[in-house]
Write a protein that holds these residues in place. Structure first.
Motif, PDB file in Angstrom:
ATOM      1  N   ALA A  21       0.832  -1.203   0.000  1.00  0.00           N
ATOM      2  CA  ALA A  21       0.000   0.000   0.000  1.00  0.00           C
ATOM      3  C   ALA A  21       0.866   1.253   0.000  1.00  0.00           C
ATOM      4  CB  ALA A  21      -0.929   0.000   1.224  1.00  0.00           C
ATOM      5  N   SER A  22       1.947   1.240   0.778  1.00  0.00           N
ATOM      6  CA  SER A  22       2.772   2.450   0.818  1.00  0.00           C
ATOM      7  C   SER A  22       3.516   2.633  -0.502  1.00  0.00           C
ATOM      8  CB  SER A  22       3.716   2.429   2.017  1.00  0.00           C
ATOM      9  OG  SER A  22       4.965   1.936   1.662  1.00  0.00           O
ATOM     10  N   GLY A  23       3.881   1.531  -1.149  1.00  0.00           N
ATOM     11  CA  GLY A  23       4.503   1.626  -2.469  1.00  0.00           C
ATOM     12  C   GLY A  23       3.546   2.236  -3.480  1.00  0.00           C
ATOM     13  N   LEU A  24       2.288   1.735  -3.482  1.00  0.00           N
ATOM     14  CA  LEU A  24       1.282   2.246  -4.418  1.00  0.00           C
ATOM     15  C   LEU A  24       0.990   3.726  -4.171  1.00  0.00           C
ATOM     16  CD1 LEU A  24      -1.386  -0.605  -4.721  1.00  0.00           C
ATOM     17  CD2 LEU A  24       0.185   0.245  -6.489  1.00  0.00           C
ATOM     18  N   SER A  25       0.899   4.080  -2.877  1.00  0.00           N
ATOM     19  CA  SER A  25       0.526   5.458  -2.550  1.00  0.00           C
ATOM     20  C   SER A  25       1.609   6.442  -2.985  1.00  0.00           C
ATOM     21  CB  SER A  25       0.250   5.598  -1.057  1.00  0.00           C
ATOM     22  OG  SER A  25       1.469   5.544  -0.352  1.00  0.00           O
ATOM     23  N   LYS A  26       2.843   5.971  -3.100  1.00  0.00           N
ATOM     24  CA  LYS A  26       3.921   6.858  -3.568  1.00  0.00           C
ATOM     25  C   LYS A  26       4.069   6.788  -5.086  1.00  0.00           C
ATOM     26  CE  LYS A  26       5.051   8.762   0.157  1.00  0.00           C
ATOM     27  NZ  LYS A  26       5.613   8.089   1.315  1.00  0.00           N
ATOM     28  N   GLY A  27       3.158   6.049  -5.734  1.00  0.00           N
ATOM     29  CA  GLY A  27       3.196   5.938  -7.186  1.00  0.00           C
ATOM     30  C   GLY A  27       4.388   5.152  -7.715  1.00  0.00           C
ATOM     31  N   GLU A  28       4.902   4.210  -6.904  1.00  0.00           N
ATOM     32  CA  GLU A  28       6.023   3.390  -7.373  1.00  0.00           C
ATOM     33  C   GLU A  28       5.509   2.303  -8.322  1.00  0.00           C
ATOM     34  OE1 GLU A  28       9.225   3.577  -6.824  1.00  0.00           O
ATOM     35  OE2 GLU A  28       9.292   5.096  -5.229  1.00  0.00           O
ATOM     36  N   LYS A  29       6.385   1.907  -9.282  1.00  0.00           N
ATOM     37  CA  LYS A  29       6.061   0.724 -10.085  1.00  0.00           C
ATOM     38  C   LYS A  29       6.416  -0.468  -9.229  1.00  0.00           C
ATOM     39  CE  LYS A  29       6.994   2.824 -14.534  1.00  0.00           C
ATOM     40  NZ  LYS A  29       8.224   3.308 -15.200  1.00  0.00           N
ATOM     41  N   VAL A  30       5.446  -0.884  -8.426  1.00  0.00           N
ATOM     42  CA  VAL A  30       5.713  -1.797  -7.322  1.00  0.00           C
ATOM     43  C   VAL A  30       6.406  -3.090  -7.768  1.00  0.00           C
ATOM     44  CG1 VAL A  30       4.654  -3.006  -5.403  1.00  0.00           C
ATOM     45  CG2 VAL A  30       3.762  -0.811  -6.094  1.00  0.00           C
ATOM     46  N   PHE A  31       5.908  -3.676  -8.864  1.00  0.00           N
ATOM     47  CA  PHE A  31       6.478  -4.957  -9.279  1.00  0.00           C
ATOM     48  C   PHE A  31       7.908  -4.802  -9.802  1.00  0.00           C
ATOM     49  CE2 PHE A  31       6.913  -8.717 -12.126  1.00  0.00           C
ATOM     50  CZ  PHE A  31       6.834  -9.666 -11.127  1.00  0.00           C
ATOM     51  N   ASP A  32       8.158  -3.693 -10.530  1.00  0.00           N
ATOM     52  CA  ASP A  32       9.524  -3.461 -11.024  1.00  0.00           C
ATOM     53  C   ASP A  32      10.502  -3.292  -9.878  1.00  0.00           C
ATOM     54  OD1 ASP A  32       8.495  -3.608 -13.499  1.00  0.00           O
ATOM     55  OD2 ASP A  32       8.528  -1.454 -13.934  1.00  0.00           O
ATOM     56  N   PHE A  34      10.111  -4.475  -6.915  1.00  0.00           N
ATOM     57  CA  PHE A  34      10.229  -5.797  -6.294  1.00  0.00           C
ATOM     58  C   PHE A  34      11.309  -6.633  -6.988  1.00  0.00           C
ATOM     59  CE2 PHE A  34       9.137 -10.312  -6.535  1.00  0.00           C
ATOM     60  CZ  PHE A  34       9.133 -10.646  -5.196  1.00  0.00           C
ATOM     61  N   LEU A  35      11.263  -6.631  -8.338  1.00  0.00           N
ATOM     62  CA  LEU A  35      12.236  -7.424  -9.094  1.00  0.00           C
ATOM     63  C   LEU A  35      13.653  -6.935  -8.858  1.00  0.00           C
ATOM     64  CD1 LEU A  35      10.463  -7.978 -12.526  1.00  0.00           C
ATOM     65  CD2 LEU A  35      10.626  -9.526 -10.578  1.00  0.00           C
ATOM     66  N   GLU A  36      13.784  -5.611  -8.822  1.00  0.00           N
ATOM     67  CA  GLU A  36      15.097  -5.021  -8.581  1.00  0.00           C
ATOM     68  C   GLU A  36      15.681  -5.523  -7.247  1.00  0.00           C
ATOM     69  OE1 GLU A  36      16.562  -0.599  -7.486  1.00  0.00           O
ATOM     70  OE2 GLU A  36      14.796  -0.711  -8.788  1.00  0.00           O
ATOM     71  N   GLY A  37      14.840  -5.541  -6.223  1.00  0.00           N
ATOM     72  CA  GLY A  37      15.287  -6.006  -4.906  1.00  0.00           C
ATOM     73  C   GLY A  37      15.544  -7.501  -4.873  1.00  0.00           C
TER      74      GLY A  37
ATOM     75  N   MET B  60      11.213  -5.709   0.588  1.00  0.00           N
ATOM     76  CA  MET B  60      11.852  -4.670   1.388  1.00  0.00           C
ATOM     77  C   MET B  60      12.386  -3.529   0.527  1.00  0.00           C
ATOM     78  SD  MET B  60      11.303  -5.089   4.378  1.00  0.00           S
ATOM     79  CE  MET B  60      10.348  -6.371   5.137  1.00  0.00           C
ATOM     80  N   LYS B  61      12.698  -3.843  -0.731  1.00  0.00           N
ATOM     81  CA  LYS B  61      13.100  -2.777  -1.654  1.00  0.00           C
ATOM     82  C   LYS B  61      11.934  -1.799  -1.828  1.00  0.00           C
ATOM     83  CE  LYS B  61      16.414  -1.271  -4.163  1.00  0.00           C
ATOM     84  NZ  LYS B  61      17.785  -1.159  -3.611  1.00  0.00           N
ATOM     85  N   ILE B  62      10.713  -2.355  -1.914  1.00  0.00           N
ATOM     86  CA  ILE B  62       9.534  -1.491  -2.029  1.00  0.00           C
ATOM     87  C   ILE B  62       9.410  -0.623  -0.779  1.00  0.00           C
ATOM     88  CG2 ILE B  62       7.025  -1.418  -2.356  1.00  0.00           C
ATOM     89  CD1 ILE B  62       7.190  -4.167  -3.655  1.00  0.00           C
ATOM     90  N   ALA B  63       9.615  -1.244   0.406  1.00  0.00           N
ATOM     91  CA  ALA B  63       9.532  -0.487   1.664  1.00  0.00           C
ATOM     92  C   ALA B  63      10.539   0.652   1.676  1.00  0.00           C
ATOM     93  CB  ALA B  63       9.778  -1.418   2.844  1.00  0.00           C
ATOM     94  N   GLU B  64      11.733   0.364   1.160  1.00  0.00           N
ATOM     95  CA  GLU B  64      12.797   1.359   1.151  1.00  0.00           C
ATOM     96  C   GLU B  64      12.441   2.510   0.209  1.00  0.00           C
ATOM     97  OE1 GLU B  64      16.342  -0.911   0.406  1.00  0.00           O
ATOM     98  OE2 GLU B  64      17.604   0.857   0.725  1.00  0.00           O
ATOM     99  N   LYS B  65      12.036   2.141  -1.017  1.00  0.00           N
ATOM    100  CA  LYS B  65      11.787   3.160  -2.041  1.00  0.00           C
ATOM    101  C   LYS B  65      10.568   4.010  -1.731  1.00  0.00           C
ATOM    102  CE  LYS B  65      14.291   2.568  -6.129  1.00  0.00           C
ATOM    103  NZ  LYS B  65      14.308   2.585  -7.600  1.00  0.00           N
TER     104      LYS B  65
END
Lengths: 176, 199
Positions: A21-32, A34-37, B60-65
């Protein structure tokens, strides 16, 4: 004690929902993201293979030969007196020294006694409740060349001992 | 995941004493077999952990970003001021400490270490004796070694690959045990480390 069971069940989904939810609310491309991490996870695992191989060979030689049983037998009167199962003593001693050695030891204990046995659960709790004390001390004090660490090591070992005692206590209360 | 010097001795002692006891107990064949079997088991363990570790580092990358780490750090800040009375308000040391502890809490090992080193460097600037640890440093180290981890992913993965019926049922117990250990560590630092050690 039901609360603790519920915490264990709900912790993971709540963390998932909060992070997504926090990823979406910041407008992040959540899945991309995720893959990066995720890719970092692969190199982490590759890096622990060599120490795991070395340490698991040593631990299994130590167990298969009967040397581990000898030690457990030797310390069991004292350990029973303190109230700590002798089977988890090797893990308690390795835990502050090395992360991969204690991971290997935990796996070995879980294989020998079962993941859902009391010993297996105590070992899991011990493994999860502290960090690798001496490694942390070495990198952080080393980074700024501190020579005299004062009471830090003693305080850290007190915390480690309490973690062992608390792991035995809480698992015995909940699972025995 | 690296060890320290002691591990060199522990490793050799386990292997040599294992082989010697094996000779006397006449279990040499089992010992040799166990040695070779365990190499495969070590790789199996690593592969078994791979999935959960990837899932977790990704999440956790999502949490960080998304700034969740920073937000959580902001919530923790007032609490940390109580634990680090010697660090002045607004000093960069406090920021580095709180970011490191938050990263640790979320299990972001890779991100936590550089932040921790930064925190130590900032605290060194406040240190009266260059070579001696002050009580802020001791407190910081204790919070790191006994820190509570939100989701202990590695151990859950180990239990899952060992066919546990409920691999996550140790999350609650782990929280309790690490809170106990953390409180004991904080109490020990507060009792033993005096103010005259310098801030």
């Amino acid at each position: 004690m039901d609360i603790l069971g519920n915490i264990s069940v709900y912790a993971v989904p709540i963390v998932f929902i909060t992070i997504l939810a926090s990823g979406l609310s910041k407008g992040e491309k959540v899945f991309d993201v995720f893959l990066e991490g995720s890719k970092q996870g692969i190199s982490t695992i590759i890096r622990i293979i060599p120490p795991l191989v070395g340490l698991m060979v040593a631990i299994s030689v130590f167990r298969a030969s009967g040397a581990l049983d000898l030690i457990i037998y030797a310390v069991s009167p004292v350990m029973k007196f303190i109230g700590i199962p002798p089977e988890v003593l090797p893990l308690a001693l390795l835990r502050p020294i090395s992360g991969s050695a204690s991971l290997a030891m935990t796996t070995d204990i879980i294989k020998a006694y079962g993941a859902d046995s009391l010993i297996g659960r105590i070992a899991s709790t011990m493994m999860g409740s502290t960090e690798t004390t001496f490694y942390t001390l070495t990198i952080y004090f080393g980074a700024i060349s501190i020579r005299d660490t004062g009471f830090t090591i003693i305080a850290a070992l007190i915390a480690d001992f309490v973690s062992v005692a608390a792991s035995v206590w809480i698992c015995t209360v909940l699972f025995a | 995941m690296r060890g320290v010097r002691v591990l060199n001795y522990v490793w050799v002692v386990m292997l040599i004493s294992g082989f010697i006891v094996g000779m006397f107990s006449g279990r040499m064949e089992e010992v040799t077999k166990a040695a070779f079997d365990s190499t495969g088991k070590a790789v199996e363990l690593a592969i078994g952990l791979l999935g959960i570790i990837c899932l977790w580092t990704g999440l956790m990358k999502i949490a960080e970003k998304s700034g969740l780490v920073k937000g959580l750090a902001k919530i923790l800040l007032p609490l940390l001021k109580l634990l680090f009375p010697d660090i002045p308000d607004k000093h960069p040391a406090l920021g580095a400490v709180v970011m490191n502890l938050t990263a640790n809490f979320l299990g972001l090992g890779n991100a936590a270490t550089p932040l921790g080193i930064k925190a130590m460097e900032e605290m060194q600037k406040l240190n009266r004796f260059r070579r001696k640890a002050n009580r802020s440093m001791s407190m910081f180290i204790i919070l790191n070694t006994s820190a509570v981890q939100l989701i202990p992913a590695t151990i859950i993965a180990v239990r899952a690959s060992a066919k546990s019926h409920s691999p996550g049922d140790i999350i609650g117990p782990i929280w309790i045990a690490s809170i106990c250990s953390c409180l004991a560590g904080i109490a020990a630092v507060k009792l033993f480390c005096s103010k005259k050690d310098g801030r």
